[in-house]
Motif scaffolding. Sequence first.
Motif, PDB file in Angstrom:
ATOM      1  N   MET A 151       0.836  -1.187   0.000  1.00  0.00           N
ATOM      2  CA  MET A 151       0.000   0.000   0.000  1.00  0.00           C
ATOM      3  C   MET A 151       0.872   1.237   0.000  1.00  0.00           C
ATOM      4  O   MET A 151       1.999   1.197   0.464  1.00  0.00           O
ATOM      5  N   VAL A 152       0.308   2.308  -0.521  1.00  0.00           N
ATOM      6  CA  VAL A 152       0.988   3.593  -0.499  1.00  0.00           C
ATOM      7  C   VAL A 152      -0.001   4.628   0.011  1.00  0.00           C
ATOM      8  O   VAL A 152      -1.132   4.698  -0.452  1.00  0.00           O
ATOM      9  N   LEU A 153       0.423   5.389   0.964  1.00  0.00           N
ATOM     10  CA  LEU A 153      -0.396   6.505   1.455  1.00  0.00           C
ATOM     11  C   LEU A 153       0.161   7.780   0.840  1.00  0.00           C
ATOM     12  O   LEU A 153       1.347   8.062   0.951  1.00  0.00           O
ATOM     13  N   VAL A 154      -0.695   8.520   0.179  1.00  0.00           N
ATOM     14  CA  VAL A 154      -0.285   9.720  -0.531  1.00  0.00           C
ATOM     15  C   VAL A 154      -1.207  10.858  -0.122  1.00  0.00           C
ATOM     16  O   VAL A 154      -2.418  10.660  -0.018  1.00  0.00           O
ATOM     17  N   PRO A 155      -0.652  12.048   0.074  1.00  0.00           N
ATOM     18  CA  PRO A 155      -1.521  13.193   0.356  1.00  0.00           C
ATOM     19  C   PRO A 155      -2.526  13.382  -0.784  1.00  0.00           C
ATOM     20  O   PRO A 155      -2.226  13.113  -1.948  1.00  0.00           O
ATOM     21  N   LEU A 156      -3.715  13.844  -0.438  1.00  0.00           N
ATOM     22  CA  LEU A 156      -4.802  13.961  -1.400  1.00  0.00           C
ATOM     23  C   LEU A 156      -4.432  14.833  -2.592  1.00  0.00           C
ATOM     24  O   LEU A 156      -4.743  14.489  -3.731  1.00  0.00           O
ATOM     25  N   ASP A 157      -3.735  15.927  -2.381  1.00  0.00           N
ATOM     26  CA  ASP A 157      -3.371  16.791  -3.506  1.00  0.00           C
ATOM     27  C   ASP A 157      -2.421  16.087  -4.470  1.00  0.00           C
ATOM     28  O   ASP A 157      -2.536  16.222  -5.688  1.00  0.00           O
ATOM     29  N   LYS A 158      -1.504  15.293  -3.947  1.00  0.00           N
ATOM     30  CA  LYS A 158      -0.586  14.535  -4.814  1.00  0.00           C
ATOM     31  C   LYS A 158      -1.352  13.439  -5.564  1.00  0.00           C
ATOM     32  O   LYS A 158      -1.081  13.173  -6.731  1.00  0.00           O
ATOM     33  N   TYR A 159      -2.313  12.809  -4.893  1.00  0.00           N
ATOM     34  CA  TYR A 159      -3.131  11.775  -5.530  1.00  0.00           C
ATOM     35  C   TYR A 159      -3.947  12.371  -6.668  1.00  0.00           C
ATOM     36  O   TYR A 159      -3.997  11.820  -7.770  1.00  0.00           O
ATOM     37  N   ASN A 160      -4.553  13.524  -6.433  1.00  0.00           N
ATOM     38  CA  ASN A 160      -5.340  14.191  -7.477  1.00  0.00           C
ATOM     39  C   ASN A 160      -4.452  14.600  -8.650  1.00  0.00           C
ATOM     40  O   ASN A 160      -4.864  14.498  -9.814  1.00  0.00           O
ATOM     41  N   ALA A 161      -3.237  15.058  -8.366  1.00  0.00           N
ATOM     42  CA  ALA A 161      -2.304  15.417  -9.432  1.00  0.00           C
ATOM     43  C   ALA A 161      -1.926  14.176 -10.242  1.00  0.00           C
ATOM     44  O   ALA A 161      -1.820  14.239 -11.480  1.00  0.00           O
ATOM     45  N   GLU A 166      -5.053  10.885 -16.600  1.00  0.00           N
ATOM     46  CA  GLU A 166      -6.063  11.277 -17.586  1.00  0.00           C
ATOM     47  C   GLU A 166      -5.397  11.879 -18.826  1.00  0.00           C
ATOM     48  O   GLU A 166      -5.795  11.586 -19.951  1.00  0.00           O
ATOM     49  N   ASP A 167      -4.365  12.706 -18.607  1.00  0.00           N
ATOM     50  CA  ASP A 167      -3.648  13.299 -19.730  1.00  0.00           C
ATOM     51  C   ASP A 167      -2.972  12.209 -20.565  1.00  0.00           C
ATOM     52  O   ASP A 167      -2.992  12.252 -21.795  1.00  0.00           O
ATOM     53  N   LEU A 168      -2.385  11.227 -19.905  1.00  0.00           N
ATOM     54  CA  LEU A 168      -1.741  10.125 -20.604  1.00  0.00           C
ATOM     55  C   LEU A 168      -2.755   9.322 -21.408  1.00  0.00           C
ATOM     56  O   LEU A 168      -2.489   8.932 -22.548  1.00  0.00           O
ATOM     57  N   GLU A 169      -3.927   9.097 -20.842  1.00  0.00           N
ATOM     58  CA  GLU A 169      -4.981   8.389 -21.570  1.00  0.00           C
ATOM     59  C   GLU A 169      -5.394   9.173 -22.809  1.00  0.00           C
ATOM     60  O   GLU A 169      -5.656   8.582 -23.868  1.00  0.00           O
ATOM     61  N   ASP A 170      -5.433  10.503 -22.710  1.00  0.00           N
ATOM     62  CA  ASP A 170      -5.759  11.342 -23.869  1.00  0.00           C
ATOM     63  C   ASP A 170      -4.695  11.186 -24.960  1.00  0.00           C
ATOM     64  O   ASP A 170      -5.019  11.117 -26.150  1.00  0.00           O
ATOM     65  N   VAL A 171      -3.433  11.128 -24.562  1.00  0.00           N
ATOM     66  CA  VAL A 171      -2.349  10.955 -25.533  1.00  0.00           C
ATOM     67  C   VAL A 171      -2.475   9.593 -26.220  1.00  0.00           C
ATOM     68  O   VAL A 171      -2.330   9.495 -27.442  1.00  0.00           O
ATOM     69  N   VAL A 172      -2.767   8.560 -25.459  1.00  0.00           N
ATOM     70  CA  VAL A 172      -2.942   7.221 -26.036  1.00  0.00           C
ATOM     71  C   VAL A 172      -4.106   7.238 -27.028  1.00  0.00           C
ATOM     72  O   VAL A 172      -3.995   6.680 -28.132  1.00  0.00           O
ATOM     73  N   ASP A 173      -5.208   7.870 -26.660  1.00  0.00           N
ATOM     74  CA  ASP A 173      -6.353   7.968 -27.568  1.00  0.00           C
ATOM     75  C   ASP A 173      -5.978   8.707 -28.853  1.00  0.00           C
ATOM     76  O   ASP A 173      -6.393   8.326 -29.951  1.00  0.00           O
ATOM     77  N   MET A 174      -5.176   9.759 -28.727  1.00  0.00           N
ATOM     78  CA  MET A 174      -4.756  10.530 -29.890  1.00  0.00           C
ATOM     79  C   MET A 174      -3.883   9.678 -30.816  1.00  0.00           C
ATOM     80  O   MET A 174      -4.079   9.668 -32.034  1.00  0.00           O
ATOM     81  N   VAL A 175      -2.949   8.942 -30.240  1.00  0.00           N
ATOM     82  CA  VAL A 175      -2.074   8.078 -31.045  1.00  0.00           C
ATOM     83  C   VAL A 175      -2.903   7.016 -31.764  1.00  0.00           C
ATOM     84  O   VAL A 175      -2.686   6.741 -32.947  1.00  0.00           O
ATOM     85  N   GLU A 176      -3.865   6.437 -31.074  1.00  0.00           N
ATOM     86  CA  GLU A 176      -4.739   5.439 -31.700  1.00  0.00           C
ATOM     87  C   GLU A 176      -5.554   6.062 -32.832  1.00  0.00           C
ATOM     88  O   GLU A 176      -5.735   5.448 -33.879  1.00  0.00           O
ATOM     89  N   ALA A 177      -6.042   7.271 -32.635  1.00  0.00           N
ATOM     90  CA  ALA A 177      -6.829   7.944 -33.669  1.00  0.00           C
ATOM     91  C   ALA A 177      -5.981   8.234 -34.901  1.00  0.00           C
ATOM     92  O   ALA A 177      -6.473   8.152 -36.029  1.00  0.00           O
ATOM     93  N   LEU A 178      -4.712   8.551 -34.700  1.00  0.00           N
ATOM     94  CA  LEU A 178      -3.837   8.831 -35.835  1.00  0.00           C
ATOM     95  C   LEU A 178      -3.577   7.585 -36.676  1.00  0.00           C
ATOM     96  O   LEU A 178      -3.213   7.696 -37.850  1.00  0.00           O
ATOM     97  N   LYS A 179      -3.768   6.409 -36.117  1.00  0.00           N
ATOM     98  CA  LYS A 179      -3.583   5.159 -36.855  1.00  0.00           C
ATOM     99  C   LYS A 179      -4.760   4.867 -37.775  1.00  0.00           C
ATOM    100  O   LYS A 179      -4.633   4.077 -38.705  1.00  0.00           O
TER     101      LYS A 179
END
Length: 71
Positions: A23-33, A39-52
């Motif tokens: 387990m890892v305990l992380v402050p809430l602000d770091k977890y949200n970041a 989410e940003d990484l998922e957007d990049v993956v979606d963009m790369v897939e769309a370009l294919k």
Amino acid sequence: MSTATLTIVSDDPMLKDPGKCEMVLVPLDKYNALLKRLEDLEDVVDMVEALKEPHRPLAEYLAEMKARADV
């Protein structure tokens, strides 16, 4: 550095044996970041897939739509 004690109250044996679970305990602000970066990484993956996918120039598409509208 401060020290905290974590008491796990659960019937799940995986949570009661620290050798079997990590387990890892992380402050809430770091977890949200971290979630935001994920989410940003998922957007990049979606963009790369769309370009294919097959695509064509916008001007060609717009000319086709204009031709259809004129009929």
